[in-house]
Scaffold this motif. Structure first.
Motif, PDB file in Angstrom:
ATOM      1  N   LEU A   1       0.819  -1.185   0.000  1.00  0.00           N
ATOM      2  CA  LEU A   1       0.000   0.000   0.000  1.00  0.00           C
ATOM      3  C   LEU A   1       0.864   1.250   0.000  1.00  0.00           C
ATOM      4  O   LEU A   1       1.971   1.258   0.532  1.00  0.00           O
ATOM      5  CB  LEU A   1      -0.910   0.019   1.232  1.00  0.00           C
ATOM      6  CG  LEU A   1      -2.102  -0.930   1.205  1.00  0.00           C
ATOM      7  CD1 LEU A   1      -2.825  -0.842   2.529  1.00  0.00           C
ATOM      8  CD2 LEU A   1      -3.045  -0.592   0.074  1.00  0.00           C
ATOM      9  N   TYR A   2       0.323   2.310  -0.570  1.00  0.00           N
ATOM     10  CA  TYR A   2       1.026   3.582  -0.604  1.00  0.00           C
ATOM     11  C   TYR A   2       0.760   4.302   0.711  1.00  0.00           C
ATOM     12  O   TYR A   2       0.007   5.252   0.791  1.00  0.00           O
ATOM     13  CB  TYR A   2       0.498   4.402  -1.778  1.00  0.00           C
ATOM     14  CG  TYR A   2       1.326   5.590  -2.165  1.00  0.00           C
ATOM     15  CD1 TYR A   2       2.546   5.422  -2.806  1.00  0.00           C
ATOM     16  CD2 TYR A   2       0.863   6.879  -1.929  1.00  0.00           C
ATOM     17  CE1 TYR A   2       3.284   6.512  -3.192  1.00  0.00           C
ATOM     18  CE2 TYR A   2       1.603   7.971  -2.309  1.00  0.00           C
ATOM     19  CZ  TYR A   2       2.815   7.788  -2.951  1.00  0.00           C
ATOM     20  OH  TYR A   2       3.545   8.874  -3.335  1.00  0.00           O
ATOM     21  N   LEU A   3       1.370   3.800   1.780  1.00  0.00           N
ATOM     22  CA  LEU A   3       1.033   4.278   3.105  1.00  0.00           C
ATOM     23  C   LEU A   3       2.175   5.034   3.753  1.00  0.00           C
ATOM     24  O   LEU A   3       2.516   6.132   3.347  1.00  0.00           O
ATOM     25  CB  LEU A   3       0.600   3.094   3.980  1.00  0.00           C
ATOM     26  CG  LEU A   3      -0.677   2.372   3.522  1.00  0.00           C
ATOM     27  CD1 LEU A   3      -0.884   1.116   4.349  1.00  0.00           C
ATOM     28  CD2 LEU A   3      -1.885   3.258   3.640  1.00  0.00           C
TER      29      LEU A   3
ATOM     30  N   THR B   1       3.785   9.018   3.180  1.00  0.00           N
ATOM     31  CA  THR B   1       2.981   9.973   3.925  1.00  0.00           C
ATOM     32  C   THR B   1       3.631  10.408   5.231  1.00  0.00           C
ATOM     33  O   THR B   1       3.152  11.331   5.876  1.00  0.00           O
ATOM     34  CB  THR B   1       1.605   9.367   4.264  1.00  0.00           C
ATOM     35  OG1 THR B   1       1.806   8.207   5.070  1.00  0.00           O
ATOM     36  CG2 THR B   1       0.846   9.000   3.009  1.00  0.00           C
TER      37      THR B   1
ATOM     38  N   ASP C   1      -1.670  -4.717   4.056  1.00  0.00           N
ATOM     39  CA  ASP C   1      -0.638  -5.113   3.098  1.00  0.00           C
ATOM     40  C   ASP C   1      -0.727  -6.608   2.797  1.00  0.00           C
ATOM     41  O   ASP C   1      -0.582  -7.042   1.658  1.00  0.00           O
ATOM     42  CB  ASP C   1       0.757  -4.792   3.654  1.00  0.00           C
ATOM     43  CG  ASP C   1       1.178  -3.363   3.342  1.00  0.00           C
ATOM     44  OD1 ASP C   1       0.602  -2.774   2.415  1.00  0.00           O
ATOM     45  OD2 ASP C   1       2.064  -2.855   4.032  1.00  0.00           O
TER      46      ASP C   1
ATOM     47  N   TYR D   1      -6.659   7.085   0.023  1.00  0.00           N
ATOM     48  CA  TYR D   1      -5.560   7.747  -0.676  1.00  0.00           C
ATOM     49  C   TYR D   1      -4.702   6.732  -1.414  1.00  0.00           C
ATOM     50  O   TYR D   1      -4.304   6.941  -2.572  1.00  0.00           O
ATOM     51  CB  TYR D   1      -4.725   8.538   0.340  1.00  0.00           C
ATOM     52  CG  TYR D   1      -3.437   9.114  -0.193  1.00  0.00           C
ATOM     53  CD1 TYR D   1      -3.343   9.590  -1.497  1.00  0.00           C
ATOM     54  CD2 TYR D   1      -2.311   9.207   0.629  1.00  0.00           C
ATOM     55  CE1 TYR D   1      -2.153  10.148  -1.974  1.00  0.00           C
ATOM     56  CE2 TYR D   1      -1.133   9.748   0.163  1.00  0.00           C
ATOM     57  CZ  TYR D   1      -1.063  10.220  -1.133  1.00  0.00           C
ATOM     58  OH  TYR D   1       0.111  10.758  -1.600  1.00  0.00           O
ATOM     59  N   SER D   2      -4.446   5.600  -0.784  1.00  0.00           N
ATOM     60  CA  SER D   2      -3.614   4.573  -1.423  1.00  0.00           C
ATOM     61  C   SER D   2      -4.279   4.027  -2.679  1.00  0.00           C
ATOM     62  O   SER D   2      -3.607   3.562  -3.600  1.00  0.00           O
ATOM     63  CB  SER D   2      -3.328   3.434  -0.436  1.00  0.00           C
ATOM     64  OG  SER D   2      -4.473   2.619  -0.257  1.00  0.00           O
TER      65      SER D   2
ATOM     66  N   ARG E   1      -3.245   5.417  -5.928  1.00  0.00           N
ATOM     67  CA  ARG E   1      -1.963   4.928  -6.436  1.00  0.00           C
ATOM     68  C   ARG E   1      -2.088   3.511  -6.985  1.00  0.00           C
ATOM     69  O   ARG E   1      -1.095   2.902  -7.347  1.00  0.00           O
ATOM     70  CB  ARG E   1      -0.911   4.951  -5.311  1.00  0.00           C
ATOM     71  CG  ARG E   1      -0.884   6.217  -4.493  1.00  0.00           C
ATOM     72  CD  ARG E   1      -0.574   7.432  -5.321  1.00  0.00           C
ATOM     73  NE  ARG E   1       0.761   7.343  -5.905  1.00  0.00           N
ATOM     74  CZ  ARG E   1       1.354   8.314  -6.605  1.00  0.00           C
ATOM     75  NH1 ARG E   1       0.702   9.450  -6.811  1.00  0.00           N
ATOM     76  NH2 ARG E   1       2.565   8.152  -7.093  1.00  0.00           N
TER      77      ARG E   1
ATOM     78  N   ALA F   1      -3.006   0.829  -5.351  1.00  0.00           N
ATOM     79  CA  ALA F   1      -2.640  -0.225  -4.402  1.00  0.00           C
ATOM     80  C   ALA F   1      -3.829  -1.081  -4.001  1.00  0.00           C
ATOM     81  O   ALA F   1      -3.654  -2.226  -3.590  1.00  0.00           O
ATOM     82  CB  ALA F   1      -1.998   0.388  -3.156  1.00  0.00           C
TER      83      ALA F   1
END
Length: 226
Positions: free
Chosen positions: A3-5, A9, A25, A57-58, A61, A63
């Motif tokens: 994940l774009y975590l 961020t 994940d 938000y992820s 991206r 994810a």
């Protein structure tokens, strides 16, 4: 799947939040469902309201799929709500209250507020209680204590949870890098909802009473003319 975590961020990767990231994940959408179920079962102990906007938000991206996340989050909340309902039905009011006030972070007045909200609003309490932070972690308990019809409870819980999870995840998705503003924005939701109830419920009751009065008048006129 990653994940774009925390990597982009600056979010902390340790503690409960870091563990929650790891669950998502590893399990993807299923992990989102697991976390919302646990949050309900643990009476709001997990930082789900902060986590879901970040998951949204992820999704920007690639994810995770935003629709899958919303569906899984809602399903998990329903499962957790049903388990709470079963607990309330099994223990009854007094034993459930005794148990709840022993849970760290739950104050007696919070339990009383959830009970009063359900006693006052009934089915609407289950629906709208899912978006009110004060009563949301506990609203399923009084529903179980009062043995509300389970199918009705499940449907209302699903609708209310869908609204709340869609707001959290969808707002994070739409705000993108400003996802962290979601919590501040949604903090106004309870006030908007309470205002809508304060205006809408009296109007609904007034219209219903007017329809009943008109129907009664029509019946009297029909019987008189007959």
């Amino acid at each position: 799947m990653t994940l774009y975590l925390a990597q982009t961020t600056g979010e902390p990767t340790g503690g409960v939040g870091g563990w929650a990231f790891d669950v998502i994940d590893a399990l993807g959408g299923l992990g989102v469902g697991v976390l919302t179920a646990l949050d309900s079962m643990l009476f709001g102990a997990l930082p789900v309201d902060m986590l879901l906007p970040l998951v949204g938000y992820s999704a920007t991206r690639g994810a995770i799929n935003i629709v899958v996340a919303i569906v899984c989050a809602t399903a998990g909340a329903v499962v957790g709500g049903v388990l709470q309902y079963a607990l309330g039905a099994k223990l009854g009011r007094d034993r459930a209250r005794t148990l709840l006030v022993k849970v760290p972070g739950i104050k007696p007045e919070t339990v009383d507020r959830a009970e009063a909200w359900f006693a006052r609003h009934g089915a609407k309490a289950v629906l709208f209680g899912r978006v009110l932070p004060v009563v949301r972690p506990l609203i399923s308990i009084p529903a179980g204590v009062e043995r509300m019809a389970l199918p009705k409870f499940v449907v209302l819980t699903a609708i209310g949870s869908l609204m709340w999870n869609a707001m959290l995840l969808g707002s994070g998705y739409l705000l993108g890098e400003n996802w962290h503003r979601v919590v501040d924005i949604l903090g106004y939701v309870p006030y908007v909802l309470i205002g809508a109830l304060a205006v809408g419920v009296p109007l609904f009751l007034r219209r219903r009473n007017r329809r009943r009065k008109n129907a009664a008048t029509a019946n009297i006129e029909t019987n008189t003319s007959g």
